[in-house]
Motif scaffolding. Structure first.
Motif, PDB file in Angstrom:
ATOM      1  N   ALA A  55       0.833  -1.207   0.000  1.00 40.16           N
ATOM      2  CA  ALA A  55       0.000   0.000   0.000  1.00 40.16           C
ATOM      3  C   ALA A  55       0.867   1.255   0.000  1.00 40.16           C
ATOM      4  O   ALA A  55       0.611   2.203  -0.752  1.00 40.16           O
ATOM      5  N   SER A  56       1.910   1.266   0.819  1.00 34.89           N
ATOM      6  CA  SER A  56       2.801   2.419   0.886  1.00 34.89           C
ATOM      7  C   SER A  56       3.517   2.640  -0.447  1.00 34.89           C
ATOM      8  O   SER A  56       3.581   3.768  -0.955  1.00 34.89           O
ATOM      9  N   LEU A  59       0.987   3.880  -3.037  1.00 32.23           N
ATOM     10  CA  LEU A  59       0.707   5.305  -2.888  1.00 32.23           C
ATOM     11  C   LEU A  59       1.861   6.158  -3.408  1.00 32.23           C
ATOM     12  O   LEU A  59       1.648   7.200  -4.013  1.00 32.23           O
ATOM     13  N   ALA A  82      -1.307  10.321   3.627  1.00 36.26           N
ATOM     14  CA  ALA A  82      -2.166   9.241   3.135  1.00 36.26           C
ATOM     15  C   ALA A  82      -1.772   7.906   3.758  1.00 36.26           C
ATOM     16  O   ALA A  82      -2.632   7.131   4.183  1.00 36.26           O
ATOM     17  N   VAL A  83      -0.471   7.642   3.839  1.00 37.91           N
ATOM     18  CA  VAL A  83       0.000   6.382   4.435  1.00 37.91           C
ATOM     19  C   VAL A  83      -0.358   6.326   5.913  1.00 37.91           C
ATOM     20  O   VAL A  83      -0.900   5.326   6.393  1.00 37.91           O
ATOM     21  N   TRP A  85      -2.664   7.969   7.589  1.00 42.13           N
ATOM     22  CA  TRP A  85      -4.108   7.887   7.796  1.00 42.13           C
ATOM     23  C   TRP A  85      -4.650   6.529   7.360  1.00 42.13           C
ATOM     24  O   TRP A  85      -5.599   6.022   7.966  1.00 42.13           O
ATOM     25  N   LEU A  86      -4.059   5.927   6.342  1.00 43.12           N
ATOM     26  CA  LEU A  86      -4.445   4.566   5.962  1.00 43.12           C
ATOM     27  C   LEU A  86      -4.144   3.594   7.099  1.00 43.12           C
ATOM     28  O   LEU A  86      -4.973   2.752   7.457  1.00 43.12           O
ATOM     29  N   LEU A  89      -6.685   4.013   9.807  1.00 46.22           N
ATOM     30  CA  LEU A  89      -7.954   3.372   9.443  1.00 46.22           C
ATOM     31  C   LEU A  89      -7.884   1.857   9.587  1.00 46.22           C
ATOM     32  O   LEU A  89      -8.845   1.230  10.050  1.00 46.22           O
ATOM     33  N   VAL A  90      -6.758   1.265   9.210  1.00 50.08           N
ATOM     34  CA  VAL A  90      -6.597  -0.188   9.343  1.00 50.08           C
ATOM     35  C   VAL A  90      -6.619  -0.582  10.820  1.00 50.08           C
ATOM     36  O   VAL A  90      -7.304  -1.535  11.207  1.00 50.08           O
TER      37      VAL A  90
END
Length: 180
Positions: A55-56, A59, A82-83, A85-86, A89-90
């Motif tokens: 994911a990182s 992005l 973004a990373v 905050w992702l 959220l996880v």
């Protein structure tokens, strides 16, 4: 070794930025290449790559690619946020999905904690990631690019080290002792 690989794209960004006379676009290209190489190396060495690493890197490729395509560094400035905050959220979602908070799944073999403490620790990670993302945005849009690049490497690393040390001190009394 893994932690060094995780920071390689950030270090590549920092070094390229400094060596290129503060060129955000050269630095972005270096970070994209480093991100892809880290994923490829990890896959080659271990036969798998963690979802968060993918994911990182994803992005970085997407936001960095848009930065290079549009020649607008705004997109790469959002990447650390973004990373983070992702991740927040996880960790937040893990409270309800999967039976255990994510931090318990990661540390449950080393620690015995009551469920309430696992949830509190998980929420501490959520707060840390949310704060880190917000701090990166604040520095990105209130200071010059050189300050943001320095903060991205040294400030974020420093915040992470302080958080982990504080967590370690708080958790030290719960570490399982080996049977002798």
């Amino acid at each position: 070794m893994k932690i060094l690989l995780d920071f390689l794209p950030v270090v590549a960004f920092f070094v390229a930025f400094k060596l290129s006379a503060d060129d955000m676009f050269v630095a972005t290209g270096a970070a994209i290449i480093a991100s892809v190489l880290v994923v490829a190396w990890t896959w080659w060495r271990e036969g798998r790559v963690e979802k968060m690493a993918i994911a990182s890197a994803g992005l970085m490729v997407v936001l960095g690619g848009i930065t290079l395509l549009l020649h607008d560094d705004t997109f790469v400035l959002w990447k650390p946020t973004a990373v983070n905050w992702l991740f927040a959220l996880v960790f937040l979602g893990s409270q309800w999905i999967g039976g255990q908070p994510l931090v318990q799944r990661m540390l449950g073999q080393q620690l015995e904690l009551p469920d309430a403490l696992w949830r509190r620790l998980n929420f501490a990670w959520i707060a840390f990631f949310a704060f880190s993302g917000a701090a990166s945005l604040y520095v990105a849009f209130h200071y010059d690019r050189e300050t943001w690049v320095n903060f991205k490497l040294f400030g974020m690393l420093g915040l992470t080290v302080l958080f982990v040390l504080g967590q370690g001190l708080w958790l030290a009394r719960h570490v399982k002792q080996p049977d002798t």
